[in-house]
Motif scaffolding. Structure first.
Motif, PDB file in Angstrom:
ATOM      1  N   LEU A 136       0.824  -1.209   0.000  1.00 32.31           N
ATOM      2  CA  LEU A 136       0.000   0.000   0.000  1.00 32.31           C
ATOM      3  C   LEU A 136       0.858   1.258   0.000  1.00 32.31           C
ATOM      4  O   LEU A 136       0.577   2.217  -0.725  1.00 32.31           O
ATOM      5  CB  LEU A 136      -0.938  -0.008   1.209  1.00 32.31           C
ATOM      6  N   ASP A 137       1.912   1.249   0.793  1.00 36.34           N
ATOM      7  CA  ASP A 137       2.801   2.413   0.839  1.00 36.34           C
ATOM      8  C   ASP A 137       3.476   2.629  -0.517  1.00 36.34           C
ATOM      9  O   ASP A 137       3.570   3.762  -1.003  1.00 36.34           O
ATOM     10  CB  ASP A 137       3.860   2.231   1.927  1.00 36.34           C
ATOM     11  N   THR A 138       3.915   1.550  -1.116  1.00 38.02           N
ATOM     12  CA  THR A 138       4.577   1.646  -2.419  1.00 38.02           C
ATOM     13  C   THR A 138       3.609   2.112  -3.499  1.00 38.02           C
ATOM     14  O   THR A 138       3.980   2.846  -4.416  1.00 38.02           O
ATOM     15  CB  THR A 138       5.169   0.275  -2.810  1.00 38.02           C
ATOM     16  N   ALA A 139       2.351   1.681  -3.383  1.00 34.66           N
ATOM     17  CA  ALA A 139       1.345   2.036  -4.380  1.00 34.66           C
ATOM     18  C   ALA A 139       0.879   3.483  -4.268  1.00 34.66           C
ATOM     19  O   ALA A 139       0.186   3.973  -5.167  1.00 34.66           O
ATOM     20  CB  ALA A 139       0.142   1.100  -4.255  1.00 34.66           C
ATOM     21  N   GLY A 140       1.223   4.172  -3.180  1.00 34.61           N
ATOM     22  CA  GLY A 140       0.882   5.590  -3.083  1.00 34.61           C
ATOM     23  C   GLY A 140      -0.108   5.950  -2.008  1.00 34.61           C
ATOM     24  O   GLY A 140      -0.456   7.126  -1.858  1.00 34.61           O
ATOM     25  N   GLY A 141      -0.608   4.963  -1.255  1.00 31.98           N
ATOM     26  CA  GLY A 141      -1.483   5.253  -0.121  1.00 31.98           C
ATOM     27  C   GLY A 141      -2.785   5.931  -0.505  1.00 31.98           C
ATOM     28  O   GLY A 141      -3.294   5.785  -1.624  1.00 31.98           O
ATOM     29  N   LEU A 142      -3.328   6.709   0.421  1.00 33.28           N
ATOM     30  CA  LEU A 142      -4.635   7.342   0.216  1.00 33.28           C
ATOM     31  C   LEU A 142      -4.698   8.257  -1.002  1.00 33.28           C
ATOM     32  O   LEU A 142      -5.717   8.282  -1.706  1.00 33.28           O
ATOM     33  CB  LEU A 142      -5.051   8.104   1.476  1.00 33.28           C
ATOM     34  N   PRO A 143      -3.655   9.061  -1.278  1.00 30.71           N
ATOM     35  CA  PRO A 143      -3.726   9.882  -2.495  1.00 30.71           C
ATOM     36  C   PRO A 143      -3.929   9.047  -3.761  1.00 30.71           C
ATOM     37  O   PRO A 143      -4.662   9.443  -4.662  1.00 30.71           O
ATOM     38  CB  PRO A 143      -2.372  10.604  -2.498  1.00 30.71           C
ATOM     39  N   ALA A 144      -3.283   7.895  -3.807  1.00 30.34           N
ATOM     40  CA  ALA A 144      -3.450   7.024  -4.971  1.00 30.34           C
ATOM     41  C   ALA A 144      -4.861   6.454  -5.031  1.00 30.34           C
ATOM     42  O   ALA A 144      -5.431   6.282  -6.122  1.00 30.34           O
ATOM     43  CB  ALA A 144      -2.424   5.897  -4.933  1.00 30.34           C
ATOM     44  N   LEU A 145      -5.429   6.153  -3.878  1.00 30.66           N
ATOM     45  CA  LEU A 145      -6.809   5.664  -3.844  1.00 30.66           C
ATOM     46  C   LEU A 145      -7.757   6.719  -4.397  1.00 30.66           C
ATOM     47  O   LEU A 145      -8.626   6.420  -5.224  1.00 30.66           O
ATOM     48  CB  LEU A 145      -7.195   5.292  -2.412  1.00 30.66           C
ATOM     49  N   ARG A 146      -7.615   7.945  -3.963  1.00 31.55           N
ATOM     50  CA  ARG A 146      -8.498   9.020  -4.448  1.00 31.55           C
ATOM     51  C   ARG A 146      -8.283   9.261  -5.939  1.00 31.55           C
ATOM     52  O   ARG A 146      -9.245   9.490  -6.684  1.00 31.55           O
ATOM     53  CB  ARG A 146      -8.231  10.294  -3.665  1.00 31.55           C
ATOM     54  N   PHE A 155     -17.424   4.725  -5.274  1.00 32.37           N
ATOM     55  CA  PHE A 155     -16.712   3.647  -4.602  1.00 32.37           C
ATOM     56  C   PHE A 155     -15.688   4.145  -3.593  1.00 32.37           C
ATOM     57  O   PHE A 155     -15.427   3.483  -2.594  1.00 32.37           O
ATOM     58  CB  PHE A 155     -16.045   2.744  -5.637  1.00 32.37           C
ATOM     59  N   VAL A 156     -15.081   5.296  -3.857  1.00 39.70           N
ATOM     60  CA  VAL A 156     -14.035   5.762  -2.949  1.00 39.70           C
ATOM     61  C   VAL A 156     -14.615   6.126  -1.581  1.00 39.70           C
ATOM     62  O   VAL A 156     -13.985   5.878  -0.543  1.00 39.70           O
ATOM     63  CB  VAL A 156     -13.251   6.948  -3.560  1.00 39.70           C
ATOM     64  N   VAL A 157     -15.814   6.685  -1.527  1.00 39.30           N
ATOM     65  CA  VAL A 157     -16.410   7.031  -0.236  1.00 39.30           C
ATOM     66  C   VAL A 157     -16.765   5.776   0.565  1.00 39.30           C
ATOM     67  O   VAL A 157     -16.470   5.710   1.765  1.00 39.30           O
ATOM     68  CB  VAL A 157     -17.630   7.954  -0.421  1.00 39.30           C
ATOM     69  N   PRO A 158     -17.373   4.741  -0.030  1.00 40.62           N
ATOM     70  CA  PRO A 158     -17.575   3.501   0.735  1.00 40.62           C
ATOM     71  C   PRO A 158     -16.274   2.880   1.245  1.00 40.62           C
ATOM     72  O   PRO A 158     -16.231   2.372   2.371  1.00 40.62           O
ATOM     73  CB  PRO A 158     -18.270   2.583  -0.271  1.00 40.62           C
ATOM     74  N   ILE A 159     -15.208   2.911   0.440  1.00 43.28           N
ATOM     75  CA  ILE A 159     -13.935   2.361   0.899  1.00 43.28           C
ATOM     76  C   ILE A 159     -13.426   3.126   2.111  1.00 43.28           C
ATOM     77  O   ILE A 159     -13.025   2.540   3.131  1.00 43.28           O
ATOM     78  CB  ILE A 159     -12.887   2.403  -0.229  1.00 43.28           C
ATOM     79  N   LEU A 160     -13.449   4.447   2.029  1.00 38.74           N
ATOM     80  CA  LEU A 160     -12.978   5.263   3.144  1.00 38.74           C
ATOM     81  C   LEU A 160     -13.882   5.104   4.365  1.00 38.74           C
ATOM     82  O   LEU A 160     -13.415   5.158   5.510  1.00 38.74           O
ATOM     83  CB  LEU A 160     -12.890   6.726   2.717  1.00 38.74           C
ATOM     84  N   THR A 161     -15.177   4.900   4.136  1.00 39.61           N
ATOM     85  CA  THR A 161     -16.088   4.636   5.250  1.00 39.61           C
ATOM     86  C   THR A 161     -15.714   3.338   5.946  1.00 39.61           C
ATOM     87  O   THR A 161     -15.659   3.266   7.181  1.00 39.61           O
ATOM     88  CB  THR A 161     -17.545   4.564   4.740  1.00 39.61           C
ATOM     89  N   ASN A 162     -15.454   2.289   5.166  1.00 37.45           N
ATOM     90  CA  ASN A 162     -15.026   1.010   5.734  1.00 37.45           C
ATOM     91  C   ASN A 162     -13.741   1.197   6.539  1.00 37.45           C
ATOM     92  O   ASN A 162     -13.588   0.660   7.646  1.00 37.45           O
ATOM     93  CB  ASN A 162     -14.808   0.014   4.592  1.00 37.45           C
ATOM     94  N   MET A 163     -12.823   1.984   6.022  1.00 41.83           N
ATOM     95  CA  MET A 163     -11.569   2.236   6.726  1.00 41.83           C
ATOM     96  C   MET A 163     -11.796   3.052   7.999  1.00 41.83           C
ATOM     97  O   MET A 163     -11.140   2.816   9.024  1.00 41.83           O
ATOM     98  CB  MET A 163     -10.590   2.949   5.791  1.00 41.83           C
TER      99      MET A 163
END
Length: 627
Positions: A136-146, A155-163
Motif C-alpha cells: 500500500l505504501d509503495t502504491a501511493g497510499g490514500l492519495p493514490a486511492l483518491r 466507490f471511494v467514499v464507501p472504501i474510506l467509510t469502511n476504513m
C-alpha cells in the motif's frame, strides 16, 4: 513458416474441418452445463473485495451489539482464511484470484483484517499484514486511492467509510454524501447532480447518514434538513431492498450498507438484518464471496445465441421449461430500485436484478431465435422489450445501462457496447415482426449509428464500458469493444467505419494467431496495478480471440475486395489458435475481462466456452467463402 502463423489456402479445408469437430465438442460441454430448469447459471469468480467487505459488515454489527458473539465466527474465520491464501506475491490483493493487486481491494482487506482482530477473531498473519502495508505504501497510499476514482464518489467514499469504521482513517477523510436527496422522486435524481451513479442510491443513504452522525455539526439549515430526512431516507432504503436482502444481488453494496447502518447505531434495523441474511446465504464453501450471486439470465441468453450461431443447430435447447423461465425473467412492474418501466431484463432471475440495456437485447435476441417465438406470449414480451429499449435511449443517440439522462459519471453514460447490442436487437425485431416501416425504430437506429460513428477512435477501435483488459493501460479493451460493435451493429455502420474497425482487429492479431490477453495469462503478477510495462510477448485469451473471430467472420463476405483475403487469412489463423486452445483445455480457465460496478474485475467460468462456441458457429456459417 509455421502453419499457425500463415495458413496456406489449401489448408483451409482442414482448418474448417477441425472447427466443426471442435464446435461439436463445445456444444456438448455447453449443453451439459444447463441446470434442471434447462437454463444456465454459470459461476462468477471468488472475490477478495467482496470477501473483505462481507467480513467488515459482520464485524461492524458485532461491535454495534457490543458483544464478541460466536454467531458469525465461522463465516468470518473462513473468509479470513480464504484471504490469507489468496494474497498476491507482491503483498497486495486483486479483485479475483487472477487479478493484479489494486489499491482499493488491498485497503478493504486491511480494514477487514483489522476489524476481525478487534472482534476477537484472527486476522491476517503479521507477515501478511506487513507485506500488505508495504504494498500500500509503495502504491501511493490514500492519495493514490483518491486518484483512482477522480470525481466519482461511488466507490471511494464507501472504501474510506469502511476504513473509518476500522479506525484506519478519521471520519474527516470521508466525504459527506447528500443522503437527503433520496427523498426526491426518482425521476429527479438525474437533475440533482449526485456524486454517485444511479445504482448507488442505497450507499448514498446509508453511508451518508453514517458520516453525518459521526461528525460534529454546527446548527445550520443543511444540518437541520439532513436530520429531518433521516427517517424518510431510511424508508427509501427499505423500499429499494429486494426480498433476497442483497442490493443488486451484490455483496459489496449490501455489505457497505449494512456496516454503515451498524456504525451509526442501526445494526438491528430491518435493512441491516436482511443484509446479514443475504451475506450468510451468499458465502461459498471455500469461505469466499462472489461479486454477485450469479448472471443466470445473461449467460443463458449468451449461451442460446451461441448455440444458434451453429448452422447445424437443432434447437434442442428450446424447451418449454427454458422458454417459460426466460419469459418470467422479464420485469413486469416499475422497478423499485431505478424506477425503470416494465419490459426489460436484468442479469439474473433473482430478486436483486435490475433491468438494463445489455441483458434486455440479449434476451430479446435469444427469444426471437426460439422455435416458439411466434407464440403470443413471446411476441408480447419482445414488443415490450423493444419498447423498453426505445424509451431508454439517451439524447446523444447512445444507450446507457440503467437510467436515461444520467450522463455525469462513467457508468451512467451512453456506451458503445450497449448501444451496439441494442441496435442488433432492434434491427432483429424489425425483421422478425416485418416492421420495416416502423419510423420510431428507424429513427432510433439512425441516432444509435451516429453515436457509434462519433465514438470510433482514429485507429478504428471502439472502447466498451463493461469489459476491460487488466494488462492494458487504463484497463482498456479495444478488442472487446471493436468486436462487439462490428458484430452487433455491422448492419447499420458505414462501410468506412466497418473497414476501419476490421483493419484495427487485423492489426491487433497476436503472433500466436489469437487476440488480446497479456502478461497476466502467463501467471505473472506485476508489482503495480498494470503489467503493461513488462517486456513479455502477448499471450492471447480465449474470450477476446473468440470475440474478434466471430466479428471478422460475420463481416467477411461484405468487406471490400482488398480486405477480404487478409481477413480470411486472419480468420483461419484464429480458428487454428482457438481449436488448439480448446484441445489444450484453455477454454475451461476463464480470464478476468469483466467489469462489475465501479470497475471491479470479475471472470465468469462460462464466458470462454460460450464465446468460443459462438465464434466457431459464425465461422462455419461462412465456410464456403473461407475455403
Amino acid at each position: 513458416m509455421d502453419p499457425i502463423c500463415s495458413p496456406a489456402v489449401d489448408e483451409a479445408k482442414d482448418v474448417l474441418a477441425d472447427a466443426r469437430r471442435c464446435l461439436d465438442r463445445l456444444r456438448g460441454e455447453l449443453l451439459d452445463q444447463r441446470n434442471e430448469q434447462h437454463h444456465w447459471t454459470g459461476r462468477l469468480s471468488d472475490s477478495a473485495l467482496s470477501t473483505a467487505t462481507a467480513i467488515s459488515a459482520y464485524c461492524a454489527v458485532m461491535r454495534y451489539r457490543n458483544e464478541l458473539s460466536d454467531q458469525w465466527r465461522s463465516e468470518i474465520d473462513a473468509g479470513i482464511a480464504w484471504l490469507q491464501n489468496h494474497q498476491n506475491d507482491d503483498g497486495g490483493f486483486g479483485d479475483t484470484d487472477r487479478s493484479h493487486s489494486n489499491i482499493a481491494t488491498s485497503y478493504l482487506v486491511l480494514a477487514a483484517s483489522t476489524l476481525a482482530t478487534e472482534c476477537g477473531r484472527p486476522g491476517l498473519s503479521q507477515q501478511s499484514r506487513d507485506d500488505l502495508q508495504e504494498w500500500l505504501d509503495t502504491a501511493g497510499g490514500l492519495p493514490a486511492l483518491r486518484a483512482r476514482y477522480g470525481t466519482d464518489q461511488t466507490f471511494v467514499v464507501p472504501i474510506l467509510t469502511n476504513m473509518a469504521i476500522a479506525g484506519l482513517v478519521p471520519w474527516t477523510e470521508v466525504a459527506q454524501l447528500p443522503f437527503e436527496a433520496a427523498v426526491l422522486p426518482q425521476s429527479w435524481y438525474r437533475f440533482v447532480g449526485l456524486p454517485v451513479v444511479s445504482y448507488a442510491i442505497p450507499a448514498l443513504v446509508a453511508i451518508g447518514q453514517a458520516r453525518f452522525f459521526a461528525g460534529h455539526h454546527a446548527w445550520s439549515p443543511i444540518s437541520w434538513l439532513r436530520r429531518a430526512t433521516v427517517r424518510r431516507t431510511l424508508a427509501t432504503l427499505l423500499r429499494m431492498q429486494p426480498s433476497s436482502g442483497g442490493y443488486l444481488e451484490a455483496t459489496p453494496l449490501t455489505a457497505f450498507v449494512t456496516m454503515a447502518l451498524a456504525s451509526s447505531g442501526r445494526g438491528d434495523h430491518p435493512v441491516a438484518l436482511a443484509g446479514l441474511r443475504f451475506l450468510k446465504d451468499s458465502q461459498r464453501e471455500e469461505g469466499a464471496w462472489p461479486i454477485d450471486t450469479n448472471l443466470a439470465t445473461w449467460v443463458t441468453s449468451l449461451a442460446v445465441n451461441a448455440l444458434r450461431a451453429d448452422p447445424e443447430d437443432d434447437r434442442a435447447w428450446c424447451t418449454d421449461t427454458w422458454r417459460s423461465w426466460h419469459l418470467r425473467c422479464q420485469h413486469r412492474q416499475q422497478h423499485a430500485f431505478t424506477g425503470a418501466q416494465p419490459g426489460g431484463w436484468g442479469w439474473t432471475d433473482l430478486s436483486g436484478a435490475v433491468p438494463d440495456a445489455d441483458d434486455t437485447p440479449a434476451a430479446l435476441i435469444a427469444i426471437m431465435a426460439s422455435e416458439t417465438a411466434d407464440a403470443a406470449d413471446c411476441r408480447q414480451a419482445c414488443e415490450q422489450g423493444a419498447d423498453w429499449l426505445l424509451r431508454l435511449q439517451n439524447r446523444d443517440g447512445g444507450w446507457p445501462t440503467f437510467c436515461r439522462g444520467w450522463g455525469t459519471l462513467p457508468f451512467d453514460r451512453s456506451s458503445t457496447d450497449l448501444t451496439a447490442h441494442a441496435l442488433r436487437a432492434l434491427r432483429g425485431f424489425r425483421i422478425w415482426t416485418r416492421g420495416g416501416s416502423d419510423r420510431r425504430i428507424e429513427r432510433a437506429m439512425n441516432r444509435g449509428a451516429a453515436f457509434l460513428a462519433e465514438k470510433q477512435r482514429e485507429d478504428g477501435a471502439w472502447l466498451p464500458l463493461w469489459f476491460g483488459n487488466q494488462d492494458n493501460p487504463d484497463d482498456e479493451n479495444p478488442i472487446y469493444g471493436t468486436s462487439r460493435v462490428l458484430l452487433d451493429a455491422g448492419g447499420v455502420l458505414s462501410p468506412n467505419a466497418i473497414a476501419s474497425g476490421t483493419e484495427h482487429l487485423l492489426r491487433s492479431q497476436n503472433p500466436d494467431g489469437g487476440w488480446g490477453g497479456g502478461a497476466s495469462l502467463t501467471g505473472q503478477n506485476a508489482a503495480s496495478e498494470h503489467a503493461s510495462s513488462l517486456k513479455l510477448p502477448p499471450t492471447s485469451s480465449v474470450e477476446e480471440s473468440a470475440l474478434a473471430l466471430e466479428a471478422l467472420a460475420s463481416l467477411h463476405d461484405s468487406l471490400p475486395a482488398d480486405l477480404r483475403n487478409p481477413t480470411r487469412l486472419a480468420i483461419l489463423r484464429g480458428v487454428r489458435w482457438l481449436t488448439e486452445s480448446v484441445a489444450d483445455g484453455r477454454h475451461r480457465t476463464a480470464w478476468p475481462i469483466g467489469f462489475y460496478f465501479a470497475k471491479l474485475w470479475y471472470y465468469e467460468d462460462l464466458y470462454p466456452l460460450i464465446f468460443a462456441c459462438a465464434a466457431l458457429g459464425r465461422v462455419l456459417q461462412h465456410e464456403p467463402h473461407l475455403r
